[in-house]
Design an enzyme around this catalytic site. Structure first.
Site, PDB file in Angstrom:
ATOM      1  N   GLY A  89       0.810  -1.213   0.000  1.00  0.00           N
ATOM      2  CA  GLY A  89       0.000   0.000   0.000  1.00  0.00           C
ATOM      3  C   GLY A  89       0.841   1.260   0.000  1.00  0.00           C
ATOM      4  O   GLY A  89       0.346   2.362  -0.233  1.00  0.00           O
ATOM      5  N   ARG A  90       2.112   1.085   0.310  1.00  0.00           N
ATOM      6  CA  ARG A  90       2.982   2.273   0.284  1.00  0.00           C
ATOM      7  C   ARG A  90       4.398   1.884  -0.108  1.00  0.00           C
ATOM      8  O   ARG A  90       5.357   2.544   0.272  1.00  0.00           O
ATOM      9  CB  ARG A  90       2.986   2.948   1.639  1.00  0.00           C
ATOM     10  N   ASP A 126      -2.158   7.049   2.768  1.00  0.00           N
ATOM     11  CA  ASP A 126      -1.550   8.044   1.873  1.00  0.00           C
ATOM     12  C   ASP A 126      -0.366   7.483   1.073  1.00  0.00           C
ATOM     13  O   ASP A 126       0.190   8.177   0.225  1.00  0.00           O
ATOM     14  CB  ASP A 126      -1.112   9.280   2.675  1.00  0.00           C
ATOM     15  N   ARG A 174      14.553  -0.236   0.462  1.00  0.00           N
ATOM     16  CA  ARG A 174      14.759  -1.504   1.176  1.00  0.00           C
ATOM     17  C   ARG A 174      15.266  -2.549   0.199  1.00  0.00           C
ATOM     18  O   ARG A 174      14.792  -2.630  -0.932  1.00  0.00           O
ATOM     19  CB  ARG A 174      13.431  -1.930   1.788  1.00  0.00           C
ATOM     20  N   ARG A 214       5.975 -13.342   1.315  1.00  0.00           N
ATOM     21  CA  ARG A 214       5.612 -13.574   2.711  1.00  0.00           C
ATOM     22  C   ARG A 214       4.656 -14.746   2.794  1.00  0.00           C
ATOM     23  O   ARG A 214       4.082 -15.157   1.782  1.00  0.00           O
ATOM     24  CB  ARG A 214       4.836 -12.367   3.273  1.00  0.00           C
ATOM     25  N   ASP A 256       1.727 -11.442   7.196  1.00  0.00           N
ATOM     26  CA  ASP A 256       2.203 -10.625   6.077  1.00  0.00           C
ATOM     27  C   ASP A 256       3.569 -10.011   6.373  1.00  0.00           C
ATOM     28  O   ASP A 256       4.175  -9.405   5.494  1.00  0.00           O
ATOM     29  CB  ASP A 256       1.190  -9.516   5.736  1.00  0.00           C
ATOM     30  N   ASN A 257       4.037 -10.153   7.597  1.00  0.00           N
ATOM     31  CA  ASN A 257       5.377  -9.670   7.933  1.00  0.00           C
ATOM     32  C   ASN A 257       6.336 -10.826   8.181  1.00  0.00           C
ATOM     33  O   ASN A 257       7.402 -10.640   8.761  1.00  0.00           O
ATOM     34  CB  ASN A 257       5.326  -8.775   9.172  1.00  0.00           C
TER      35      ASN A 257
HETATM   36  P1  AMP Z   1       2.410  -2.887   7.987  1.00  0.00           P
HETATM   37  O1  AMP Z   1       1.715  -2.576   9.249  1.00  0.00           O
HETATM   38  O2  AMP Z   1       3.481  -1.901   7.619  1.00  0.00           O
HETATM   39  O3  AMP Z   1       2.872  -4.302   7.891  1.00  0.00           O
HETATM   40  O4  AMP Z   1       1.323  -2.687   6.832  1.00  0.00           O
HETATM   41  C1  AMP Z   1       0.138  -3.412   6.766  1.00  0.00           C
HETATM   42  C2  AMP Z   1      -0.606  -3.015   5.516  1.00  0.00           C
HETATM   43  O5  AMP Z   1      -0.984  -1.639   5.563  1.00  0.00           O
HETATM   44  C3  AMP Z   1       0.193  -3.180   4.229  1.00  0.00           C
HETATM   45  O6  AMP Z   1      -0.708  -3.589   3.223  1.00  0.00           O
HETATM   46  C4  AMP Z   1       0.714  -1.791   3.984  1.00  0.00           C
HETATM   47  O7  AMP Z   1       1.025  -1.567   2.641  1.00  0.00           O
HETATM   48  C5  AMP Z   1      -0.465  -0.935   4.449  1.00  0.00           C
HETATM   49  N1  AMP Z   1      -0.060   0.421   4.859  1.00  0.00           N
HETATM   50  C6  AMP Z   1       0.613   0.769   5.969  1.00  0.00           C
HETATM   51  N2  AMP Z   1       0.804   2.098   6.020  1.00  0.00           N
HETATM   52  C7  AMP Z   1       0.255   2.624   4.903  1.00  0.00           C
HETATM   53  C8  AMP Z   1       0.127   3.951   4.369  1.00  0.00           C
HETATM   54  N3  AMP Z   1       0.611   5.029   4.994  1.00  0.00           N
HETATM   55  N4  AMP Z   1      -0.529   4.093   3.192  1.00  0.00           N
HETATM   56  C9  AMP Z   1      -1.017   3.023   2.544  1.00  0.00           C
HETATM   57  N5  AMP Z   1      -0.926   1.771   2.992  1.00  0.00           N
HETATM   58  C10 AMP Z   1      -0.308   1.544   4.154  1.00  0.00           C
HETATM   59 MG    MG Z   2       4.245  -5.097   6.722  1.00  0.00          MG
END
Ligand code: AMP
Ligand code: MG
Length: 487
Positions: free
Chosen positions: A88-89, A121, A172, A179, A248-249
Site C-alpha cells: 500500500g505504500r 496516503d 529496502r 511472505r 504478512d510480515n
Molecule cells: P504494515 O503494518 O506496515 O505491515 O502494513 C500493513 C498493511 O498496511 C500493508 O498492506 C501496507 O502496505 C499498508 N499500509 C501501511 N501504512 C500505509 C500507508 N501510509 N498508506 C497506505 N498503505 C499503508
Molecule cells: Mg508489513
C-alpha cells in the site's frame, strides 16, 4: 546505468502484482546512504550519491530496466484474516543480482499510493524510515538475516499522522518480499495455478537445494520452517522483539521483515511487549516462537490445495511436518544460548543451565545485553561485574560455579571462547531510548546523534570507551538502586 535490473517477479502472471509508478515528490534530499550495500549491488560511491540516483530513490525517475510493481498479498493481522493487503505504500523497482551473485529486491517504501493503499496516503515519515534504516543495518551487522537499507531520502513533503511530519522514502533491499501472506492471498482465491507458480518461484529463489523435491509445497514449508526457526532463535539471543509478527510480515526467505514497532529488551522479561497496539501480549518477547509456529500453521493450510490425496491425509501430512517445529526450534535456540554462554560443544543440560541464568535475570529484571556482556568479561578476565546485578548472591554464585564447571569440561582455548562470546554478546544494540533520541534530533534536522549511533552499531562488539553511555540501559541510576536494595 547505475543499477542493472533483472526482474523475475514481473515474469509471473499479472495477478501477482499491479504496475504502479511512484508518485513524484517536490524536493528530494539525501538523509543517509549505505555505501557497502551500494557496492554489493554494483553501485560505485559516486553513482550512489548521484543526482540521478537521488531522483530514482525519491520516486521521481524510473531507471531503464526498472518495472515498478506493487505486490499482492494477504495476511493474518493479530490473528484475523485480511484477504487483500498488498503493497500500500511500497513499490518494487526491480531485482538486482549483486556482486556476490545473489538476487535481491530493490524496493521503495513510502513512494505513494497504490491500488492496495485502502485509504492510506502511501507515504512514510522520517522517524520510521530512519528507525528501519538503523535497526535493520544493526541486525545485519549482528549476523541476523534481515532486509537491508540502501538509502533514506527526504521528500520535501509533510505527511500527516498525529501531527505533520517530514516525509521520507526508504530504499529496502531484500532477498525477496515474498511472505506467508503471499501464499495466503492465492489460497484464499482458490487459485491453485498461482499457488503452484509461487511455490516454484520461492523454492528456486530461496531454497534452490530443494528444487525438484517430490512435493514442492512440503519442501517450501520445511525450508521456511527451518529458516524462520533459526531467525527467531537469533532474535531471542539479542533480546529483539519484532512487535508485529503478522503473517504478512513473515518472510518466506527467513529474513527479518518490517521494523514498525520493533524494540530490544532492556530488563529481561519474557512477557515484555513494546507495541501500544499489542494489548494481549500476542507478540511478547517470549511468545515469538509460539507465534512463529502459529504463522507456519497458516502457511501449511495455505499450501494444502497443492498436496495430493484426500483432505484427511493432507492434513495429517502437514501436521506431521509442523510437529518437527519444537525440536527444530530448540536446536536453533540451544545453539544461540550456548554461544552466549561460551560453550562450543553441545552437551545435555546446556539449555537448563542457560535457563537457570535467564530465570534469575527475569526475577531481578537484569538488563539482558549488559548481563551477557559482563559474563563475557568474566570469562575473559575473572573480573566479576556480573554478580552485582543480581539480588540473591548465593544463587548467582551457585550458578557461576556450575557454569565454570561446564566450561572446564571442554578444551576450548580462552582466546577462542572470548572471540565467540563477544560475537554472541555485543556491547551495543540499538537501545530503544537511544534510537528515540536519535530520531527526535533528526526530526529537528540534527542527524549527528543518528550518525553516532550508526557508527557505533557498525562495530557492536567493541568497547568504544568514548561512547560507553550508548551501551547503558535506560535509567541506570534508579535501576541500580533497586537492585542494590535487594542485596
Ligand atoms: P504494515 O503494518 O506496515 O505491515 O502494513 C500493513 C498493511 O498496511 C500493508 O498492506 C501496507 O502496505 C499498508 N499500509 C501501511 N501504512 C500505509 C500507508 N501510509 N498508506 C497506505 N498503505 C499503508
Ligand atoms: Mg508489513
Amino acid at each position: 546505468m547505475p543499477l542493472s535490473f533483472d526482474n523475475s517477479y514481473t515474469r509471473l502472471p499479472d495477478r501477482f502484482y499491479v504496475r504502479v509508478r511512484p508518485k513524484a515528490v517536490p524536493q528530494p534530499a539525501w538523509l543517509v546512504v549505505n555505501e557497502p550495500l551500494g557496492e554489493l549491488l554494483g553501485l560505485s560511491p559516486e553513482e550512489l550519491r548521484s543526482p540521478e540516483l537521488l531522483d530514482t530513490l525519491a520516486g521521481n525517475r524510473i531507471l531503464p530496466g526498472s518495472e515498478p510493481i506493487a505486490l499482492a498479498y494477504a495476511g493474518h493481522q493479530f490473528g484475523g484474516f485480511v484477504p487483500r493487503l498488498g503493497d500500500g505504500r511500497a513499490l518494487l523497482l526491480g531485482e538486482v543480482i549483486g556482486k556476490d551473485g545473489k538476487r535481491r529486491d530493490v524496493q521503495l517504501k513510502g513512494s505513494g499510493p497504490t491500488p492496495f493503499s485502502r485509504g492510506g496516503d502511501g507515504r512514510a515519515a522520517l522517524g520510521p524510515v530512519l528507525r528501519e534504516f538503523l535497526v535493520s543495518e544493526a541486525m545485519h551487522t549482528l549476523g541476523v538475516p534481515t532486509t537491508r537499507a540502501l538509502a533514506a531520502v527526504l521528500t520535501g513533503e509533510l505527511v500527516y499522522r498525529e501531527q505533520p511530519l517530514p516525509g521520507a522514502v526508504l530504499t529496502r533491499v531484500a532477498a525477496s518480499h515474498l511472505r506467508i501472506g503471499t501464499v495466503e492471498y492465492f489460497a484464499y482465491q482458490r487459485d491453485r495455478e498461482a499457488l503452484a507458480l509461487l511455490v516454484e518461484h520461492a523454492l528456486a529463489r530461496h531454497y534452490p537445494e530443494r528444487v525438484g523435491a517430490e512435493e514442492p509445497a512440503l519442501a517450501l514449508l520445511d525450508g521456511v520452517m527451518e529458516a524462520q526457526a533459526a531467525l527467531v532463535a537469533r532474535w531471542l539471543g539479542l533480546g529483539f522483539v519484532h512487535g508485529v509478527m503478522n503473517t504478512d510480515n513473515c518472510s518466506l526467505s527467513g529474513e527479518t521483515l518490517d521494523y514498525g514497532p520493533c524494540a530490544f529488551l532492556d530488563a529481561y522479561d519474557p512477557g515484555r511487549t513494546f507495541s501500544s497496539i499489542d494489548h494481549y501480549g500476542r507478540y511478547a518477547f517470549g511468545n515469538q516462537p509460539r507465534i512463529l509456529l502459529w504463522n507456519l500453521a497458516r502457511l501449511a493450510e495455505a499450501l494444502l490445495p497443492l498436496l495430493d490425496g484426500d483432505d484427511k491425509s493432507k492434513i495429517g501430512t502437514l501436521e506431521a511436518r509442523l510437529e518437527r517445529f519444537p525440536s527444530l526450534f530448540e536446536q536453533a535456540y540451544g545453539a544461540v544460548l550456548r554461544e552466549k554462554l561460551g560453550l562450543l560443544q553441545e552437551q545435555p543440560g546446556d539449555l537448563d543451565l542457560a535457563r537457570a541464568l535467564l530465570d534469575q535475570m527475569a526475577r531481578d529484571r537484569v538488563d539482558y545485553t549488559l548481563a551477557f556482556r559482563r559474563l563475557t568479561r568474566l570469562a575473559e578476565s575473572q573480573e566479576d561485574t556480573l554478580s552485582e546485578l543480581f539480588s540473591n548472591q548465593e544463587l548467582i554464585h551457585t550458578w557461576l560455579t556450575s557454569w565454570r564447571q561446564r566450561l572446564a569440561a571442554e578444551p576450548t582455548s580462552a582466546e577462542e571462547r572470548s572471540q565467540r562470546m563477544r560475537r554472541a554478546n555485543p556491547a551495543y544494540i540499538p537501545r530503544n531510548h537511544r534510537v528515540e533520541e536519535a530520531l527526535a534530533a533528526a526530526a529537528q534536522g540534527d542527524l549527528a546523534p543518528f550518525e553516532r549511533l550508526r557508527s557505533v552499531l557498525a562495530h557492536p562488539w567493541d568497547d568504544h570507551p568514548e561512547h560507553v553511555e550508548l551501551a547503558l540501559p535506560p535509567g541506570e541510576e534508579q535501576w541500580r538502586y533497586r537492585t542494590f536494595c535487594g542485596t
